[in-house]
Scaffold this motif. Structure first.
Motif, PDB file in Angstrom:
ATOM      1  N   SER A 279       0.918  -1.400   0.028  1.00 11.21           N
ATOM      2  CA  SER A 279      -0.023   0.136  -0.089  1.00 11.21           C
ATOM      3  C   SER A 279       1.022   1.290   0.206  1.00 11.21           C
ATOM      4  O   SER A 279       0.521   2.394  -0.421  1.00 11.21           O
ATOM      5  N   LEU A 280       2.129   1.054   0.775  1.00 11.12           N
ATOM      6  CA  LEU A 280       2.705   2.489   0.553  1.00 11.12           C
ATOM      7  C   LEU A 280       3.637   2.396  -0.620  1.00 11.12           C
ATOM      8  O   LEU A 280       3.989   3.617  -1.163  1.00 11.12           O
ATOM      9  N   GLN A 281       4.181   1.393  -1.185  1.00 16.24           N
ATOM     10  CA  GLN A 281       5.005   1.407  -2.482  1.00 16.24           C
ATOM     11  C   GLN A 281       4.204   1.278  -3.687  1.00 16.24           C
ATOM     12  O   GLN A 281       4.721   1.953  -4.578  1.00 16.24           O
ATOM     13  N   MET A 282       3.251   0.725  -3.741  1.00 14.25           N
ATOM     14  CA  MET A 282       2.507   0.850  -5.039  1.00 14.25           C
ATOM     15  C   MET A 282       0.829   0.841  -4.592  1.00 14.25           C
ATOM     16  O   MET A 282       0.543  -0.307  -4.500  1.00 14.25           O
ATOM     17  N   PRO A 283       0.286   1.869  -4.332  1.00 17.62           N
ATOM     18  CA  PRO A 283      -0.942   2.040  -3.752  1.00 17.62           C
ATOM     19  C   PRO A 283      -1.938   1.191  -4.683  1.00 17.62           C
ATOM     20  O   PRO A 283      -2.912   0.600  -4.212  1.00 17.62           O
ATOM     21  N   GLU A 284      -1.761   1.539  -6.184  1.00 16.08           N
ATOM     22  CA  GLU A 284      -2.763   0.786  -6.980  1.00 16.08           C
ATOM     23  C   GLU A 284      -3.049  -0.580  -7.004  1.00 16.08           C
ATOM     24  O   GLU A 284      -3.821  -1.255  -7.361  1.00 16.08           O
ATOM     25  N   ALA A 285      -1.718  -1.213  -6.173  1.00 12.79           N
ATOM     26  CA  ALA A 285      -2.011  -2.757  -6.120  1.00 12.79           C
ATOM     27  C   ALA A 285      -2.490  -3.367  -4.930  1.00 12.79           C
ATOM     28  O   ALA A 285      -2.598  -4.582  -4.675  1.00 12.79           O
ATOM     29  N   ALA A 286      -2.675  -2.367  -3.917  1.00 10.64           N
ATOM     30  CA  ALA A 286      -3.098  -2.665  -2.779  1.00 10.64           C
ATOM     31  C   ALA A 286      -4.528  -3.717  -2.742  1.00 10.64           C
ATOM     32  O   ALA A 286      -4.401  -4.650  -2.018  1.00 10.64           O
ATOM     33  N   PRO A 287      -5.401  -3.346  -3.807  1.00 13.92           N
ATOM     34  CA  PRO A 287      -6.540  -4.147  -3.693  1.00 13.92           C
ATOM     35  C   PRO A 287      -5.975  -5.642  -3.883  1.00 13.92           C
ATOM     36  O   PRO A 287      -6.843  -6.517  -3.369  1.00 13.92           O
ATOM     37  N   LEU A 288      -5.183  -5.758  -4.777  1.00 15.14           N
ATOM     38  CA  LEU A 288      -4.777  -7.169  -5.108  1.00 15.14           C
ATOM     39  C   LEU A 288      -3.857  -7.983  -3.916  1.00 15.14           C
ATOM     40  O   LEU A 288      -4.246  -9.126  -3.591  1.00 15.14           O
ATOM     41  N   ALA A 289      -3.385  -7.289  -3.211  1.00 16.21           N
ATOM     42  CA  ALA A 289      -2.528  -7.771  -2.130  1.00 16.21           C
ATOM     43  C   ALA A 289      -3.823  -8.174  -0.909  1.00 16.21           C
ATOM     44  O   ALA A 289      -3.662  -9.117  -0.363  1.00 16.21           O
ATOM     45  N   ARG A 290      -4.804  -7.430  -0.825  1.00 18.14           N
ATOM     46  CA  ARG A 290      -5.716  -7.655   0.346  1.00 18.14           C
ATOM     47  C   ARG A 290      -6.312  -8.958  -0.141  1.00 18.14           C
ATOM     48  O   ARG A 290      -6.923  -9.668   0.757  1.00 18.14           O
ATOM     49  N   ILE A 291      -6.569  -9.050  -1.555  1.00 15.04           N
ATOM     50  CA  ILE A 291      -7.280 -10.357  -2.000  1.00 15.04           C
ATOM     51  C   ILE A 291      -6.516 -11.513  -1.867  1.00 15.04           C
ATOM     52  O   ILE A 291      -6.933 -12.577  -1.471  1.00 15.04           O
ATOM     53  N   GLU A 292      -5.049 -11.468  -2.067  1.00 17.51           N
ATOM     54  CA  GLU A 292      -4.128 -12.404  -1.805  1.00 17.51           C
ATOM     55  C   GLU A 292      -4.416 -12.783  -0.220  1.00 17.51           C
ATOM     56  O   GLU A 292      -4.116 -14.055   0.186  1.00 17.51           O
ATOM     57  N   ALA A 293      -4.202 -11.767   0.580  1.00 22.06           N
ATOM     58  CA  ALA A 293      -4.120 -12.160   2.103  1.00 22.06           C
ATOM     59  C   ALA A 293      -5.608 -13.056   2.372  1.00 22.06           C
ATOM     60  O   ALA A 293      -5.635 -13.940   3.217  1.00 22.06           O
ATOM     61  N   ARG A 294      -6.624 -12.507   1.757  1.00 18.92           N
ATOM     62  CA  ARG A 294      -7.749 -13.191   1.886  1.00 18.92           C
ATOM     63  C   ARG A 294      -7.834 -14.700   1.484  1.00 18.92           C
ATOM     64  O   ARG A 294      -8.172 -15.609   2.420  1.00 18.92           O
ATOM     65  N   GLN A 295      -7.444 -14.949   0.512  1.00 16.25           N
ATOM     66  CA  GLN A 295      -7.153 -16.216  -0.072  1.00 16.25           C
ATOM     67  C   GLN A 295      -6.328 -17.077   0.663  1.00 16.25           C
ATOM     68  O   GLN A 295      -6.814 -18.315   1.017  1.00 16.25           O
ATOM     69  N   ILE A 296      -5.360 -16.517   1.231  1.00 23.08           N
ATOM     70  CA  ILE A 296      -4.282 -17.300   2.177  1.00 23.08           C
ATOM     71  C   ILE A 296      -5.147 -17.587   3.533  1.00 23.08           C
ATOM     72  O   ILE A 296      -5.008 -18.677   3.762  1.00 23.08           O
ATOM     73  N   ALA A 297      -5.798 -16.710   3.901  1.00 22.15           N
ATOM     74  CA  ALA A 297      -6.476 -16.898   5.098  1.00 22.15           C
ATOM     75  C   ALA A 297      -7.465 -18.120   4.909  1.00 22.15           C
ATOM     76  O   ALA A 297      -7.757 -18.814   5.938  1.00 22.15           O
TER      77      ALA A 297
END
Length: 386
Positions: free
Chosen positions: A148-166
């Protein structure tokens, strides 16, 4: 050699004399006449100078032309590179603009996947034994924050990946919990869960298609847990747990009893379910009909092999409605209650045999298998469970 050189000089001199003969000019100025003599040597020198000047001029023009050509080529190359950079930047801009749309699409897919899984296996409890399953919630939260800090536009994808892993870790814990419950239920009826799984594993095959390298180990762990749960599920499906008839009561239990025909103590290798003649008899578990016919003392009899050395026997039927080799599931009709063979009235004689040794059917029929995998037991089948 020297003479040839002298001859060559003489010839050149003769040509120069022909081209530039000695010339005399006269000039009249203030009543005086002056004569000017221009020698061959002077004319040749002047002509050579003019020729050299012309050659230099041609060289300068040629160099300027080459320079213009090179400049044009460099400008064209620069324009081409600029166009490529502009095109790449345009594509990146479009990709960035579409990241929200991609993230939204992935989120909808994840919602569908979770609902589809829960539709098959039921709701997954929020609290499950952790066991040996990893907990990546802290790691994924840090990853989302960093992206979110380094590439804000990719933050939604990172959140979905976190949800998939959980979700994968939660589903892994769920599968492990189910497998443990099934293993305990199998042990309660005197069977070894490892043997049940091994027997099922011997009936597998197919081409080898390896997964690509780099698969997240958490998802490989999920696949292993789901495989274990599936094996236990298959094993339970082949263990007799469904009631073989809608009975009035159990008229005779397993073990030593007074023989109903001759009197005296005798061993009874099963359970007798009293019921009306012609009432349906059902398979107690999934398997294959291994015998359908008459046996001495049993009358019309059906036997079903469930694997793992496990066989169920249904006797005294008035009519057999199945045949050898037929695959059945729990609740499949296989015959009708009767009183054929050594019998005093309409009932179903039901046996469970392990490696051809009769065991008490009660623990099998009373085991809480439906509560281990409730999604496997439909309403119609549950009607035959005790």
């Amino acid at each position: 050699m020297e003479q040839a050189w002298l001859d060559a000089r003489a010839r050149i001199a003769a040509r120069l004399v022909r081209w530039f003969p000695n010339r005399e000019f006269f000039m009249r100025s203030e009543g005086h006449v002056r004569f000017l003599r221009v020698s061959t040597r002077l004319q040749a020198s002047v002509a050579g100078g003019v020729a050299l000047a012309v050659l230099l001029w041609i060289g300068v023009l040629g160099w300027a032309l080459v320079g213009q050509i090179l400049a044009g080529s460099n400008r064209q190359s620069l324009l081409t590179r600029e166009a490529a950079v502009a095109s790449a930047e345009s594509r990146v801009s479009r990709y960035r603009a579409n990241l929200d749309a991609v993230a939204g699409d992935l989120k909808r897919r994840q919602d569908f996947l979770e609902k589809a899984v829960q539709g098959v296996i039921g709701p997954i409890p929020d609290t499950l034994p952790k066991g040996t399953v990893s907990d990546s919630s802290g790691e994924t939260a840090r990853t989302v924050h960093k992206i979110s800090l380094q590439m804000p536009e990719a933050a939604p994808l990172a959140r979905i990946e976190a949800r998939q892993i959980a979700f994968a870790e939660r589903l892994t814990r769920f599968a492990d919990d189910r497998a443990r419950a099934a293993s305990g239920a199998i042990r309660k009826v005197g069977l070894n869960p490892a043997t049940v799984i091994a027997d099922d594993a011997r009936a597998e095959g197919g081409p080898l298609i390896r997964l690509g390298a780099g698969v997240d180990p958490r998802f490989l762990r999920l696949a292993a847990s789901l495989g274990q749960m599936s094996a236990m599920n298959t094993g339970l499906a082949h263990i007799p747990n469904a009631m073989p008839a809608s009975f009035q009561y159990i008229s005779s239990g397993f073990g030593v009893r007074t023989d109903p025909i001759e009197g005296g103590a005798a061993f009874h290798p099963g359970l007798d379910f009293k019921g009306p003649k012609g009432a349906p008899i059902y398979a107690a578990a999934a398997g294959t009909v291994s015998f359908a016919g008459q046996r001495q003392g049993y009358g019309n009899c059906v036997e079903i092999s469930h694997g793992h050395g496990l066989v169920t026997r249904y006797a005294h039927m008035s009519r057999i409605t199945t045949h050898m080799g037929q695959p059945v599931t729990a609740g499949t009709p296989i015959g009708l209650i009767g009183s054929t063979g050594r019998s005093t009235g309409p009932h179903l004689h039901f046996e469970v045999r392990i490696n051809d040794r009769p065991v008490n059917p009660r623990p099998f029929l009373e085991a809480p298998f439906p509560h281990v995998f409730p999604e496997n037991h439909v309403v119609g089948r549950d009607a035959h469970h005790g």
